[in-house]
Design a protein around this motif. Structure first.
Motif, PDB file in Angstrom:
ATOM      1  N   ASP A  94      18.511  35.182  38.743  1.00  0.00           N
ATOM      2  CA  ASP A  94      17.414  36.071  39.102  1.00  0.00           C
ATOM      3  C   ASP A  94      18.026  37.425  39.471  1.00  0.00           C
ATOM      4  OD1 ASP A  94      15.420  37.488  40.268  1.00  0.00           O
ATOM      5  OD2 ASP A  94      14.795  35.927  41.673  1.00  0.00           O
ATOM      6  N   ASP A 151      16.751  40.300  40.244  1.00  0.00           N
ATOM      7  CA  ASP A 151      16.190  40.960  41.426  1.00  0.00           C
ATOM      8  C   ASP A 151      16.849  40.460  42.693  1.00  0.00           C
ATOM      9  OD1 ASP A 151      14.409  42.719  40.376  1.00  0.00           O
ATOM     10  OD2 ASP A 151      12.784  41.263  40.240  1.00  0.00           O
ATOM     11  N   LYS A 152      16.930  39.139  42.759  1.00  0.00           N
ATOM     12  CA  LYS A 152      17.498  38.537  43.962  1.00  0.00           C
ATOM     13  C   LYS A 152      18.980  38.893  44.074  1.00  0.00           C
ATOM     14  CE  LYS A 152      17.779  34.192  46.383  1.00  0.00           C
ATOM     15  NZ  LYS A 152      17.705  32.737  46.254  1.00  0.00           N
ATOM     16  N   ILE A 168      19.347  42.325  45.469  1.00  0.00           N
ATOM     17  CA  ILE A 168      19.055  42.381  46.909  1.00  0.00           C
ATOM     18  C   ILE A 168      20.228  41.831  47.721  1.00  0.00           C
ATOM     19  CG2 ILE A 168      17.622  41.381  48.723  1.00  0.00           C
ATOM     20  CD1 ILE A 168      15.260  41.655  46.772  1.00  0.00           C
ATOM     21  N   MET A 218      23.015  44.228  47.676  1.00  0.00           N
ATOM     22  CA  MET A 218      22.776  45.360  48.551  1.00  0.00           C
ATOM     23  C   MET A 218      23.186  45.010  49.969  1.00  0.00           C
ATOM     24  SD  MET A 218      19.304  47.009  49.871  1.00  0.00           S
ATOM     25  CE  MET A 218      19.382  47.013  51.637  1.00  0.00           C
ATOM     26  N   ASN A 219      22.754  43.851  50.446  1.00  0.00           N
ATOM     27  CA  ASN A 219      23.106  43.447  51.808  1.00  0.00           C
ATOM     28  C   ASN A 219      24.611  43.427  51.988  1.00  0.00           C
ATOM     29  OD1 ASN A 219      20.539  43.114  52.832  1.00  0.00           O
ATOM     30  ND2 ASN A 219      20.333  41.074  51.957  1.00  0.00           N
ATOM     31  N   ASN A 232      18.746  50.025  39.129  1.00  0.00           N
ATOM     32  CA  ASN A 232      18.991  49.548  40.488  1.00  0.00           C
ATOM     33  C   ASN A 232      20.453  49.231  40.683  1.00  0.00           C
ATOM     34  OD1 ASN A 232      16.325  49.696  40.987  1.00  0.00           O
ATOM     35  ND2 ASN A 232      15.925  47.508  40.808  1.00  0.00           N
ATOM     36  N   LEU A 257      16.470  51.108  49.188  1.00  0.00           N
ATOM     37  CA  LEU A 257      15.089  50.683  49.466  1.00  0.00           C
ATOM     38  C   LEU A 257      14.098  51.475  48.620  1.00  0.00           C
ATOM     39  CD1 LEU A 257      14.721  50.222  53.335  1.00  0.00           C
ATOM     40  CD2 LEU A 257      15.236  48.551  51.594  1.00  0.00           C
ATOM     41  N   LYS A 301      14.246  52.248  45.776  1.00  0.00           N
ATOM     42  CA  LYS A 301      14.066  51.608  44.472  1.00  0.00           C
ATOM     43  C   LYS A 301      13.541  50.174  44.617  1.00  0.00           C
ATOM     44  CE  LYS A 301      14.440  54.652  42.025  1.00  0.00           C
ATOM     45  NZ  LYS A 301      13.211  54.945  41.313  1.00  0.00           N
ATOM     46  N   LEU A 302      14.125  49.440  45.567  1.00  0.00           N
ATOM     47  CA  LEU A 302      13.805  48.003  45.641  1.00  0.00           C
ATOM     48  C   LEU A 302      12.491  47.720  46.362  1.00  0.00           C
ATOM     49  CD1 LEU A 302      17.098  46.133  46.497  1.00  0.00           C
ATOM     50  CD2 LEU A 302      15.891  46.274  44.344  1.00  0.00           C
ATOM     51  N   ASP A 303      12.206  48.476  47.393  1.00  0.00           N
ATOM     52  CA  ASP A 303      11.089  48.128  48.257  1.00  0.00           C
ATOM     53  C   ASP A 303      10.085  49.251  48.353  1.00  0.00           C
ATOM     54  OD1 ASP A 303      11.910  45.472  49.617  1.00  0.00           O
ATOM     55  OD2 ASP A 303      13.703  46.695  49.605  1.00  0.00           O
ATOM     56  N   ILE A 304       9.992  50.012  47.293  1.00  0.00           N
ATOM     57  CA  ILE A 304       9.116  51.169  47.354  1.00  0.00           C
ATOM     58  C   ILE A 304       7.683  50.748  47.657  1.00  0.00           C
ATOM     59  CG2 ILE A 304       8.789  51.238  44.837  1.00  0.00           C
ATOM     60  CD1 ILE A 304       8.964  54.236  47.238  1.00  0.00           C
ATOM     61  N   SER A 305       7.271  49.575  47.170  1.00  0.00           N
ATOM     62  CA  SER A 305       5.889  49.172  47.409  1.00  0.00           C
ATOM     63  C   SER A 305       5.622  48.980  48.898  1.00  0.00           C
ATOM     64  CB  SER A 305       5.531  47.914  46.623  1.00  0.00           C
ATOM     65  OG  SER A 305       6.633  47.089  46.437  1.00  0.00           O
ATOM     66  N   TRP A 317      -0.252  50.736  45.026  1.00  0.00           N
ATOM     67  CA  TRP A 317       0.640  51.296  46.048  1.00  0.00           C
ATOM     68  C   TRP A 317      -0.110  52.221  46.979  1.00  0.00           C
ATOM     69  CZ3 TRP A 317       5.470  53.272  42.858  1.00  0.00           C
ATOM     70  CH2 TRP A 317       6.228  52.163  42.485  1.00  0.00           C
ATOM     71  N   ASN A 341       2.793  45.182  44.649  1.00  0.00           N
ATOM     72  CA  ASN A 341       1.745  45.830  45.424  1.00  0.00           C
ATOM     73  C   ASN A 341       2.285  46.107  46.818  1.00  0.00           C
ATOM     74  OD1 ASN A 341      -0.528  45.326  43.452  1.00  0.00           O
ATOM     75  ND2 ASN A 341       0.247  43.251  43.790  1.00  0.00           N
ATOM     76  N   THR A 342       1.709  47.107  47.491  1.00  0.00           N
ATOM     77  CA  THR A 342       2.137  47.325  48.871  1.00  0.00           C
ATOM     78  C   THR A 342       1.835  46.065  49.675  1.00  0.00           C
ATOM     79  OG1 THR A 342       1.885  49.687  48.757  1.00  0.00           O
ATOM     80  CG2 THR A 342       1.745  48.703  50.926  1.00  0.00           C
ATOM     81  N   ARG A 379       7.980  40.866  44.215  1.00  0.00           N
ATOM     82  CA  ARG A 379       8.360  42.217  44.665  1.00  0.00           C
ATOM     83  C   ARG A 379       7.236  43.025  45.296  1.00  0.00           C
ATOM     84  NH1 ARG A 379      11.767  45.526  40.586  1.00  0.00           N
ATOM     85  NH2 ARG A 379      11.992  46.750  42.459  1.00  0.00           N
ATOM     86  N   SER A 397      11.332  37.820  45.994  1.00  0.00           N
ATOM     87  CA  SER A 397      11.844  39.173  46.228  1.00  0.00           C
ATOM     88  C   SER A 397      10.804  40.115  46.824  1.00  0.00           C
ATOM     89  CB  SER A 397      12.376  39.782  44.924  1.00  0.00           C
ATOM     90  OG  SER A 397      13.293  38.915  44.353  1.00  0.00           O
ATOM     91  N   SER A 431       9.439  42.330  49.961  1.00  0.00           N
ATOM     92  CA  SER A 431      10.130  42.921  51.116  1.00  0.00           C
ATOM     93  C   SER A 431       9.883  42.019  52.322  1.00  0.00           C
ATOM     94  CB  SER A 431       9.605  44.316  51.397  1.00  0.00           C
ATOM     95  OG  SER A 431       9.779  45.129  50.275  1.00  0.00           O
TER      96      SER A 431
END
Lengths: 260, 410, 235
Positions: A38, A40-41, A44, A47-48, A123, A207, A209-213, B247, B272-273, B293, B316, B318
Motif C-alpha cells: 500500500d 499511501d501507507k 506515511i 514520513m514518520n 509525494n 502534510l 500533500k498527504l493530509d490536505i483534506s 474539501w 473528504n475533509t 485518505r 490512510s 488523517s
C-alpha cells in the motif's frame, strides 16, 4: 573546497556507518513496499521515520565527524587552504553523503516497485527533498554546536538535546500552549510556531500533500490561505532554505574567531 | 353498423388528436406559446433548430414537447421558462438557458406543479436559477439531463433538481454542477436516485429533508461545498455511491443529521475533509464502506445511538474517528484499520488485540482545532500511545474487538 | 623571516601570550622551549593562523598573515598528535595532501626511509601510534618549503626513525631552511638546535644560542641550564 568535500565524502562513504544507514533505508523501503503493498501507507510510515530519524542521524554524524576528525582538521588548517573552505567542504561532504544514503536507500526499492508508474511519485520525491533538507539543516546545526563546544562529551550532549528539543519537546510545549490559550485566535501563532522548528516545517510540507483534506477543515482565513493555495508550499520551502542558510552563515562567522 | 361507425370516429379522433405541431422560424407556428395554444391533449410539439426567446410558457395539456438538435429556449434571464400544470406529459431533447434570478420567486427552467406520470429526459439546462422544480407531483422520471449554472453564492443560486412534496420519483443518469444543491428532496417518499453525477455545487451534491423511504445508489458526488446531506429523514438506503474531494471547513462526504434506520453500504469516501459527519443519527448500519485518505473518516458529533460499523475499510485517513464525548453506544466490529499495529497469531484473519479508533489527538483537535498542525508529530504519537494504554479522555469501551488484518472490500 | 609583534592571547581568564615580541631570521634550527602551559604551542598556532591573537601582529616574509592563507604554502607543519581520517589508506592520505598543495612533492624517498612501503595500502585507523607519526613526518617533509614547524616531532618514534628524523632535519638545515621545533627532550635540543627561544609567562625570557645559555647560567648541562632559568624566574 571541492577537494575537501571530495575527501570528506569518500571518507564517509567508506565508513561502516554510511552503509548501515544506507542498508537501513534500503531494507525499510523494501519491507514497507513489498510486505504491505500500500503505497499511501508506506509514504506515511516513511514520513514518520524520516522526520524523526534524519535529524537524529544528521546531528550525530555531524558532531561525531567534527570531533573525530579534529586532529585531521588541524593538519588541514596548516595547509595553504582557506579555513572556511575546509569546514564548508566537510559540511557538504557529510550532508551529501547522508543524503545519498537516504535517496539511494529509499529510491532503489521504490524504483523496483514501479514508482514511476504510480501516482505517489510526487509525494515520494517530496519526502526525499524534505529528508535532504533535514540532513543539511541538522548537520549545520550540529556543526555549530561542535564548533562552539570544545568538550566532546558536552558537545555530543548538547547536540542530542537539541534534537530532542526540536523533535519532541518543542511540539509538547507548542501543544500545551495551544490548549492553554484556547480562547484566543491561534491560527497565526500556530503557523508561526511551526516555522521556527525545521522538523515541524518539514512535517507541514508533507502534510500539505498527504493530509490536505484534513488541513482544509480549518476555519481561520490565514490557514485557508496558507493550506489552500500554493503559498503554504512556497513559504515552507523558502523557510527550509533559510534554515540551511542561517546555520551555515553562523558557522562561517564563528570560524573567523575560532582557535584550534 | 353503429358500432363500426363509433370505432371509425374513435379512430379518427385518436389520429386527429395525436397530431404533430412543428415550431420553427419559417413555419406557420413561430413560437412555443402559439404551439401550446393550438395543441390538444396527446399532441406532440416538435421544436426545430433555433433560439426561441420566451418565458413563462404555461403548459396545461398532456403533450410531448420534443426538441430537435439545436433547439434552444432562451429565457433572457427574465423569470421561469416552462411551467407544466398537467399530467402525462413528456419533454425531451431541449436546451433551456438563462433562467431569471429572484430572491422571492423560485424561477425554474422546467417547473411542474401537481403533475403525475411524466418524463423529463435528454435536456440540457444552462445558467439556470432552478433547473427542474417539481411541486406536489408523483411518478415522474427524470433522466439523462445536464443541469448547470455558474452562480457564486448560496443566496443567488437555486437547486438542480428540486422536488418538494413528491412520491415515486426516479432520478437517474443526470449531471448537475455549479448549482446550490445538485438534487434537493423535501417531503419526498419512495423515490429512487441513481447513477447521477453531482459536482462542484455550492452547497450539497444531494440533499434530503424530511424525506422517508428513499434509496440512492451508484451516484458520484465530487467537490461539492459540503458533500451530501441527509437530514430529518427515515429509512434511507445509500449504497455504491462515491463521495470524494469535498474539501473545506464545513465539508463532508456525507452529513447525517437527525436520521433514523438507514442503511449505508458499499460506498467509497475518498479524500473528504470529513468522510461522514453524524449528528443525532440512530440505528444506522454502516457496512462494507471504504474510507480512503479523508481528514476524518467519521466524526460523531453527539446523540448517535445504536449504530453499527462493520466490515468497513479505514485506510490512510488523517484521523479515523472523532468523538466529542466519552460516552459510546455504537458498535465497531470487524473493520479493517490501516493504522492497526496488532498481530494475528492464530492466523484467522482477525487481529488478536482490539483496536481503539479514537485517539487522544482527535479529542484535542476537537477542543483546539489549531492543534491540527501537529498532526503526525512524534510528540502526538507519544501522547496517543499513552492514552491507548490507559484511556482517560476517550471512551474506554470504544474499540473494535475483531479488527481485520486484510481489507474487507478490496 | 618571521616577526611577532606585541602578541597577546587569552583563553578565557588565562593569559597565554602577554605582549610577546620575537624575530626569527632565515636559516637555522630554533628550539622553542618553556614549561608546560608557557604558550609554545599557542605561539606556533598563531603563526599557522589556527589561533587568532587578541592583539598584535605576525609577519611572515614581511607580510602580515592576518586572515591570509596562501603564505602557508611556504610552510610545513608537523602537528603534535597524528590523528587521521581512519577510513583513508596511507597512500590516499599522502596523495590527498599532495593534491591540496599546489607544490611539487617528493614522498618516495621518505616512504622508503621510514619503511612505510608495506603500510601504504593499510587504513590509517589500523596503524600504531609510531607508524602514524612516521606518516606524519613524511607528510611534513615531502614538500620543499622555507619554514618547517615541528611540534613534538619525537613522539612515539623508535630509535632508528629518530635517527632518520635527525638526519632529515640536518639536511633541511643545510639547504638553508628555517626550522622551529618544540620539544621536551633536551638531549634532542642539545643535539640539533642552533638557537633556543625560552618562553615563560607569555613572554620571551631568553633567546640565543645554546652556548650563550650555558654560559649565562654557568651550567654545562642544557637540562640543568633550563631548570636554572626557571628557578631564577621564581626566585
Amino acid at each position: 573546497m571541492l577537494k575537501i568535500l571530495k575527501y570528506s565524502f569518500y571518507d564517509l562513504m567508506r565508513s561502516r556507518w554510511s552503509y548501515v544507514y544506507f542498508l537501513f533505508y534500503l531494507i525499510l523501503g523494501f519491507v514497507l513496499l513489498f510486505l504491505n503493498n500500500d503505497v499511501d501507507k508506506a509514504v506515511i510510515t516513511l514520513m514518520n521515520i524520516i522526520i524523526v530519524l534524519t535529524p537524529l542521524i544528521g546531528t550525530i554524524f555531524g558532531v561525531m565527524y567534527y570531533y573525530n576528525s579534529k586532529e585531521f582538521t588541524e593538519l588541514l588548517l596548516a595547509q595553504p587552504i582557506n579555513r572556511r573552505k575546509i569546514f564548508m567542504g566537510q559540511y557538504f561532504g557529510i550532508s551529501i553523503s547522508l543524503t545519498l544514503s537516504l535517496v539511494l536507500g529509499l529510491g532503489i526499492p521504490f524504483v523496483f516497485y514501479g514508482l514511476f508508474k504510480s501516482a505517489a511519485i510526487f509525494n515520494f520525491s517530496l519526502l526525499l527533498v524534505v529528508g535532504a533538507f533535514l540532513n543539511f539543516i541538522f548537520v549545520a546545526l550540529s556543526y555549530n554546536i561542535a564548533l562552539s563546544t570544545e568538550n566532546k562529551i558536552k558537545g555530543f550532549g548538547y547536540a542530542i538535546l537539541m534534537w530532542l528539543f526540536l523533535a519532541v519537546i518543542y511540539d509538547g510545549v507548542f501543544l500545551i500552549s495551544l490548549i492553554i490559550f484556547n480562547s484566543y485566535p491561534l491560527d497565526k501563532f500556530s503557523l508561526a510556531a511551526t516555522m521556527f522548528n525545521p522538523i515541524d516545517l518539514s512535517r507541514i510540507l508533507i502534510l500539505l500533500k498527504l493530509d490536505i483534506s484534513a488541513l482544509l477543515g480549518y476555519t481561520g482565513a490565514v490557514f485557508r490561505k496558507f493550506f489552500g493555495t500554493n503559498i503554504g508550499m512556497f513559504i515552507s520551502m523558502s523557510l527550509l532554505v533559510l534554515w540551511v542558510v542561517f546555520p551555515v552563515l553562523r558557522m562561517n562567522l564563528k570560524l573567523r574567531k575560532k582557535d584550534f | 353498423m353503429k358500432c363500426k361507425i363509433l370505432i371509425f370516429f374513435l379512430f379518427i379522433s385518436f389520429t386527429v388528436s395525436a397530431k404533430q405541431i412543428v415550431v420553427c422560424k419559417s413555419c406557420s407556428v413561430k413560437t412555443i406559446k402559439e404551439a401550446i395554444k393550438i395543441a390538444e391533449d396527446g399532441d406532440e410539439v416538435l421544436i426545430k433548430k433555433g433560439v426561441y426567446k420566451e418565458q413563462n410558457i404555461v403548459i396545461d395539456k398532456a403533450i410531448s414537447l420534443i426538441g430537435e438538435k439545436g433547439a434552444v429556449i432562451d429565457g433572457n434571464n427574465e423569470g421561469g421558462i416552462l411551467i407544466f400544470q398537467t399530467n402525462n406529459f413528456k419533454i425531451k431533447g431541449l436546451k433551456i438557458v438563462n433562467v431569471g434570478l429572484s430572491y422571492t420567486i423560485e424561477y425554474a427552467a422546467i417547473k411542474v406543479i401537481k403533475g403525475n406520470d411524466f418524463i423529463i429526459e435528454d435536456c440540457v439546462m444552462e445558467n439556470v436559477f432552478f433547473g427542474i422544480l417539481l411541486e406536489k407531483s408523483k411518478r415522474g422520471i427524470i433522466r439523462n439531463n445536464k443541469i448547470s449554472s455558474n452562480r457564486k453564492n448560496e443566496a443567488s443560486s437555486g437547486n438542480g433538481i428540486h422536488i418538494w412534496s413528491g412520491e415515486e420519483m426516479e432520478v437517474y443518469k443526470n449531471e448537475m454542477f455549479g448549482l446550490r444543491d445538485g438534487i434537493y428532496f423535501e417531503f419526498v417518499k419512495n423515490s429512487l436516485v441513481h447513477d447521477n453525477v453531482s459536482h462542484n455545487n455550492i452547497r450539497y451534491g444531494l440533499h434530503f429533508m424530511f424525506s422517508n423511504n428513499n434509496t440512492y445508489h451508484h451516484n458520484e458526488f465530487r467537490n461539492n461545498g459540503a458533500g451530501v446531506a441527509v437530514m430529518f429523514s427515515k429509512f434511507i438506503i445509500m449504497h455504491h455511491n462515491k463521495f470524494w474531494l469535498n474539501w473545506g471547513a464545513a465539508s463532508y462526504g456525507l452529513l447525517l443529521k437527525e436520521i433514523y434506520d438507514a442503511e449505508i453500504y458499499d460506498n467509497l469516501f475518498e479524500q473528504n475533509t470529513i468522510g461522514i459527519n453524524a449528528e443525532g443519527s440512530t440505528r444506522i448500519n454502516y457496512k462494507n464502506n471504504t474510507f480512503l485518505r479523508n481528514g476524518w473518516a467519521i466524526k460523531i458529533s453527539g446523540a448517535c445511538y445504536k449504530n453499527v460499523f462493520a466490515k468497513n475499510d479505514f485506510m490512510s485517513n488523517s484521523l479515523d474517528l472523532s468523538y466529542n464525548s466519552n460516552i459510546n453506544d455504537n458498535k465497531f466490529d470487524n473493520n479493517y484499520w490501516s493504522e492497526y499495529t496488532g498481530y494475528d497469531l492464530d492466523k484467522n484473519g482477525i487481529g488478536d488485540v482490539p483496536y481503539r479508533p479514537v485517539k487522544l489527538f482527535s479529542y484535542i483537535v476537537n477542543k483546539t482545532p489549531e492543534a491540527l498542525v501537529l498532526l503526525r508529530s512524534l510528540f502526538v504519537d507519544i501522547i496517543n500511545f499513552s492514552e491507548k494504554v490507559s484511556p482517560v479522555f476517550t471512551p474506554d469501551d470504544l474499540m473494535d474487538n475483531n479488527p481485520l488484518m486484510k481489507r474487507a472490500n478490496d | 623571516m618571521i616577526e611577532f609583534k606585541n602578541l597577546h592571547k587569552r583563553f578565557g581568564k588565562l593569559i597565554v601570550l602577554d605582549g610577546l615580541d620575537l624575530e626569527i631570521n632565515k636559516g637555522g634550527i630554533f628550539a622553542i622551549l618553556g614549561p608546560n602551559g608557557s604558550g609554545k604551542t599557542t605561539l606556533i598556532k598563531c603563526l599557522l593562523g589556527m589561533v587568532i591573537p587578541n592583539k598584535g601582529e605576525i609577519f611572515f616574509e614581511k607580510k602580515s598573515i592576518h586572515r591570509q592563507w596562501a603564505y602557508r604554502n611556504n610552510l610545513n607543519y608537523l602537528p603534535q598528535i597524528a590523528n587521521f581520517p581512519p577510513n583513508l589508506t596511507v597512500i590516499e592520505l599522502i596523495n590527498m595532501v599532495k593534491n591540496l598543495r599546489p607544490k611539487a612533492a617528493n614522498s618516495e624517498d621518505l616512504i622508503e626511509l621510514f619503511g612505510l612501503k608495506s603500510f601504504l595500502d593499510k587504513k590509517l585507523g589500523n596503524l600504531s601510534g609510531g607508524t602514524k607519526q612516521k606518516v606524519n613526518i613524511v607528510l611534513t617533509f615531502m614538500f620543499d618549503s622555507d619554514l618547517i614547524v615541528l611540534d613534538e616531532p619525537t613522539n612515539g618514534l623508535d630509535p632508528i626513525a629518530l635517527i632518520n628524523l635527525k638526519e632529515i632535519i640536518q639536511k633541511e638545515k643545510d639547504k638553508g631552511k628555517t626550522i622551529l621545533i618544540t620539544t621536551h627532550i633536551m638531549s634532542f635540543v642539545d643535539e640539533v638546535a642552533d638557537e633556543i627561544v625560552f618562553l615563560l609567562d607569555g613572554k620571551i625570557y631568553f633567546k640565543g644560542t645554546i652556548e650563550t645559555l650555558k654560559k649565562q647560567t654557568n651550567n654545562d648541562n642544557l637540562e640543568h641550564a633550563i631548570a636554572n632559568l626557571i628557578a631564577k624566574q621564581y626566585a
